[in-house]
Design an enzyme around this catalytic site. Structure first.
Site, PDB file in Angstrom:
ATOM      1  N   ALA A 128       7.008  15.975 -11.339  1.00 55.44           N
ATOM      2  CA  ALA A 128       8.104  16.736 -10.742  1.00 55.44           C
ATOM      3  C   ALA A 128       7.972  16.625  -9.226  1.00 55.44           C
ATOM      4  O   ALA A 128       6.895  16.341  -8.703  1.00 55.44           O
ATOM      5  CB  ALA A 128       8.034  18.188 -11.200  1.00 55.44           C
ATOM      6  N   GLY A 166       4.945  15.808 -14.740  1.00 51.82           N
ATOM      7  CA  GLY A 166       6.224  15.666 -15.447  1.00 51.82           C
ATOM      8  C   GLY A 166       6.466  14.258 -15.977  1.00 51.82           C
ATOM      9  O   GLY A 166       7.233  14.071 -16.918  1.00 51.82           O
ATOM     10  N   GLU A 196       4.672  14.199 -19.199  1.00 54.88           N
ATOM     11  CA  GLU A 196       5.439  15.076 -20.098  1.00 54.88           C
ATOM     12  C   GLU A 196       6.708  14.373 -20.592  1.00 54.88           C
ATOM     13  O   GLU A 196       7.084  14.495 -21.763  1.00 54.88           O
ATOM     14  CB  GLU A 196       5.767  16.377 -19.363  1.00 54.88           C
ATOM     15  CG  GLU A 196       4.504  17.203 -19.111  1.00 54.88           C
ATOM     16  CD  GLU A 196       4.709  18.343 -18.136  1.00 54.88           C
ATOM     17  OE1 GLU A 196       5.255  18.106 -17.039  1.00 54.88           O
ATOM     18  OE2 GLU A 196       4.317  19.474 -18.464  1.00 54.88           O
ATOM     19  N   GLU A 205      -1.498  19.259 -12.545  1.00 55.23           N
ATOM     20  CA  GLU A 205      -0.841  20.460 -12.019  1.00 55.23           C
ATOM     21  C   GLU A 205      -1.794  21.545 -11.530  1.00 55.23           C
ATOM     22  O   GLU A 205      -1.516  22.224 -10.552  1.00 55.23           O
ATOM     23  CB  GLU A 205       0.100  21.062 -13.087  1.00 55.23           C
ATOM     24  CG  GLU A 205       1.375  20.271 -13.306  1.00 55.23           C
ATOM     25  CD  GLU A 205       1.260  19.192 -14.358  1.00 55.23           C
ATOM     26  OE1 GLU A 205       0.122  18.822 -14.711  1.00 55.23           O
ATOM     27  OE2 GLU A 205       2.304  18.710 -14.824  1.00 55.23           O
TER      28      GLU A 205
HETATM   29  N1  CAA Z   1       6.783  14.625  -5.727  1.00 53.75           N
HETATM   30  C1  CAA Z   1       7.344  14.255  -4.559  1.00 53.75           C
HETATM   31  N2  CAA Z   1       7.063  13.098  -3.916  1.00 53.75           N
HETATM   32  C2  CAA Z   1       6.167  12.287  -4.492  1.00 53.75           C
HETATM   33  C3  CAA Z   1       5.544  12.605  -5.718  1.00 53.75           C
HETATM   34  C4  CAA Z   1       5.883  13.824  -6.346  1.00 53.75           C
HETATM   35  N3  CAA Z   1       5.366  14.192  -7.524  1.00 53.75           N
HETATM   36  N4  CAA Z   1       4.676  11.609  -6.026  1.00 53.75           N
HETATM   37  C5  CAA Z   1       4.780  10.694  -5.030  1.00 53.75           C
HETATM   38  N5  CAA Z   1       5.676  11.100  -4.114  1.00 53.75           N
HETATM   39  C6  CAA Z   1       6.058  10.421  -2.883  1.00 53.75           C
HETATM   40  C7  CAA Z   1       5.027  10.615  -1.788  1.00 53.75           C
HETATM   41  O1  CAA Z   1       5.195  11.847  -1.140  1.00 53.75           O
HETATM   42  C8  CAA Z   1       5.317   9.428  -0.896  1.00 53.75           C
HETATM   43  O2  CAA Z   1       6.439   9.711  -0.112  1.00 53.75           O
HETATM   44  P1  CAA Z   1       6.452   9.359   1.476  1.00 53.75           P
HETATM   45  O3  CAA Z   1       6.333   7.849   1.497  1.00 53.75           O
HETATM   46  O4  CAA Z   1       7.775   9.861   1.927  1.00 53.75           O
HETATM   47  O5  CAA Z   1       5.268  10.062   2.051  1.00 53.75           O
HETATM   48  C9  CAA Z   1       5.724   8.334  -1.883  1.00 53.75           C
HETATM   49  O6  CAA Z   1       6.088   9.016  -3.068  1.00 53.75           O
HETATM   50  C10 CAA Z   1       4.599   7.387  -2.213  1.00 53.75           C
HETATM   51  O7  CAA Z   1       3.478   8.167  -2.614  1.00 53.75           O
HETATM   52  P2  CAA Z   1       2.027   8.017  -1.978  1.00 53.75           P
HETATM   53  O8  CAA Z   1       2.111   7.605  -0.543  1.00 53.75           O
HETATM   54  O9  CAA Z   1       1.272   9.291  -2.258  1.00 53.75           O
HETATM   55  O10 CAA Z   1       1.459   6.798  -2.839  1.00 53.75           O
HETATM   56  P3  CAA Z   1      -0.041   6.528  -3.261  1.00 53.75           P
HETATM   57  O11 CAA Z   1      -0.039   5.190  -3.864  1.00 53.75           O
HETATM   58  O12 CAA Z   1      -0.980   6.793  -2.129  1.00 53.75           O
HETATM   59  O13 CAA Z   1      -0.363   7.617  -4.390  1.00 53.75           O
HETATM   60  C11 CAA Z   1       0.071   8.940  -6.359  1.00 53.75           C
HETATM   61  C12 CAA Z   1       0.335   7.611  -5.600  1.00 53.75           C
HETATM   62  C13 CAA Z   1      -1.401   8.995  -6.791  1.00 53.75           C
HETATM   63  C14 CAA Z   1       0.982   8.947  -7.587  1.00 53.75           C
HETATM   64  C15 CAA Z   1       0.395  10.127  -5.437  1.00 53.75           C
HETATM   65  O14 CAA Z   1       1.682   9.940  -4.882  1.00 53.75           O
HETATM   66  C16 CAA Z   1       0.378  11.436  -6.126  1.00 53.75           C
HETATM   67  O15 CAA Z   1      -0.691  11.980  -6.378  1.00 53.75           O
HETATM   68  N6  CAA Z   1       1.571  12.014  -6.421  1.00 53.75           N
HETATM   69  C17 CAA Z   1       1.687  13.309  -6.999  1.00 53.75           C
HETATM   70  C18 CAA Z   1       1.329  13.288  -8.491  1.00 53.75           C
HETATM   71  C19 CAA Z   1       1.399  14.691  -9.066  1.00 53.75           C
HETATM   72  O16 CAA Z   1       0.677  15.575  -8.661  1.00 53.75           O
HETATM   73  N7  CAA Z   1       2.299  14.901 -10.057  1.00 53.75           N
HETATM   74  C20 CAA Z   1       2.485  16.166 -10.688  1.00 53.75           C
HETATM   75  C21 CAA Z   1       3.568  16.927 -10.003  1.00 53.75           C
HETATM   76  S1  CAA Z   1       3.708  18.580 -10.590  1.00 53.75           S
HETATM   77  C22 CAA Z   1       4.552  18.499 -12.031  1.00 53.75           C
HETATM   78  O17 CAA Z   1       4.898  17.428 -12.503  1.00 53.75           O
HETATM   79  C23 CAA Z   1       4.848  19.818 -12.661  1.00 53.75           C
HETATM   80  C24 CAA Z   1       5.384  19.764 -14.029  1.00 53.75           C
HETATM   81  O18 CAA Z   1       4.691  19.715 -15.010  1.00 53.75           O
HETATM   82  C25 CAA Z   1       6.794  19.806 -14.244  1.00 53.75           C
END
Ligand code: CAA
Length: 259
Positions: free
Chosen positions: A63, A108, A111, A131
């Site tokens: 998400a 998500g 999921e 999360e």
């Molecule tokens: N939400 C918003 N933006 C996201 C995102 C997310 N979940 N995942 C990645 N992005 C964005 C980053 O912010 C980044 O944007 P900018 O270039 O504008 O800064 C772009 O995508 C590329 O990401 P990274 O620079 O972080 O890329 P990376 O290769 O270094 O890392 C990654 C990749 C490990 C997937 C890392 O992006 C990450 O950890 N993302 C978050 C993953 C996460 O925590 N997901 C769970 C979200 S909570 C949820 O899903 C709740 C639920 O159950 C409904």
């Protein structure tokens, strides 16, 4: 649809989540677009769906954290309801949905994959429910589906409580995915599976999905009754007559009509 593409070919629809700048993260618009994409399918024409992410790095990275950061509990609950409805509607979609997981399937994203009927992954795929590290629980069904999908409560709880990611080979070992392919072979493999499904009697595939899903919600005696109903009703269909007559006439070609 701003963030989702739909392509229908030979009775198979491919739905691609296309928000590469955010690794296909699910904001409100993406969720709406996914729902609209499924709603747009003509089930007289389409017999199987492939759900994937654009690019070669990410299925869905979760998400959208930027959208969630300032939410209060009312907004969080609303997001949980909206996201869960999308997941549940995919799970209950009348025809099979194959997740082709071409990279990150986090939060998500995992999921969403777990709401599909079958999960195939590329060898660079990464799975996890991170999360708790963000101060929330999984919110689109992960607390409920992970244990159900892998059938291993200890492992599911371990992954949910640690928030640690696992690679594709570990996901395969756990039964979270059915198979792992080199990235370039993933979509062809999903398409091959989809075309095999699409060649079977659509009414039978639909009733099979309904029987498995509905039966899992209840005790075994009620579940067997569900099977009896869904099995029995097919004997009034043209496709049952066609499938069985083709066998008896030693015909390879079958002309299923979806009725
Ligand atoms: N939400 C918003 N933006 C996201 C995102 C997310 N979940 N995942 C990645 N992005 C964005 C980053 O912010 C980044 O944007 P900018 O270039 O504008 O800064 C772009 O995508 C590329 O990401 P990274 O620079 O972080 O890329 P990376 O290769 O270094 O890392 C990654 C990749 C490990 C997937 C890392 O992006 C990450 O950890 N993302 C978050 C993953 C996460 O925590 N997901 C769970 C979200 S909570 C949820 O899903 C709740 C639920 O159950 C409904």
């Amino acid at each position: 649809m701003e963030f989702v593409k739909v392509d229908v070919k030979d009775a198979v629809a491919t739905i691609t989540i296309d928000r590469p700048k955010a690794l296909n993260a699910l904001n409100t618009q993406v969720l709406k677009d996914i729902a609209a994409a499924f709603d747009s399918l003509d089930l007289d024409e389409v017999r199987c769906v492939i759900l994937t992410g654009s690019g070669d790095r990410s299925f869905v990275a979760g998400a959208d954290i930027g959208e969630m950061v300032e939410m209060d509990s009312a907004a969080g609950k609303e997001l949980g309801r909206v996201g869960n409805k999308v997941m549940r509607d995919i799970e209950n979609f009348p025809i099979p949905v194959i997740a082709a997981i071409n990279g990150f399937a986090l939060g998500g994203g995992n999921e969403l994959a777990m709401s599909c009927d079958v999960r195939l992954a590329s060898d660079n795929a990464i799975f996890g429910q991170p999360e708790v590290g963000l101060g929330i629980t999984p919110g689109f069904g992960g607390t409920q589906r992970l244990a159900r999908v892998i059938g291993n409560l200890s492992k599911a709880k371990e992954l949910l409580y640690t928030g640690r990611n696992i690679k594709a080979d570990q996901a395969l070992e756990l039964g979270l995915v059915s198979a792992v392919y080199p990235q370039e072979e993933l979509i062809p493999a999903a398409e091959k599976m989809a075309s095999i499904i699409a060649a079977n009697a659509p009414v039978a595939v639909r009733n099979t999905k309904a029987a498995v899903n509905r039966g899992l919600q209840t005790d075994i005696d009620a579940a067997i009754e569900i099977e009896v109903e869904l099995f029995g009703e097919l004997f009034d269909t043209a496709d049952q007559k066609e499938g069985m007559n083709a066998f008896l006439e030693k015909r390879k070609e079958k002309n299923f009509q979806n009725r």
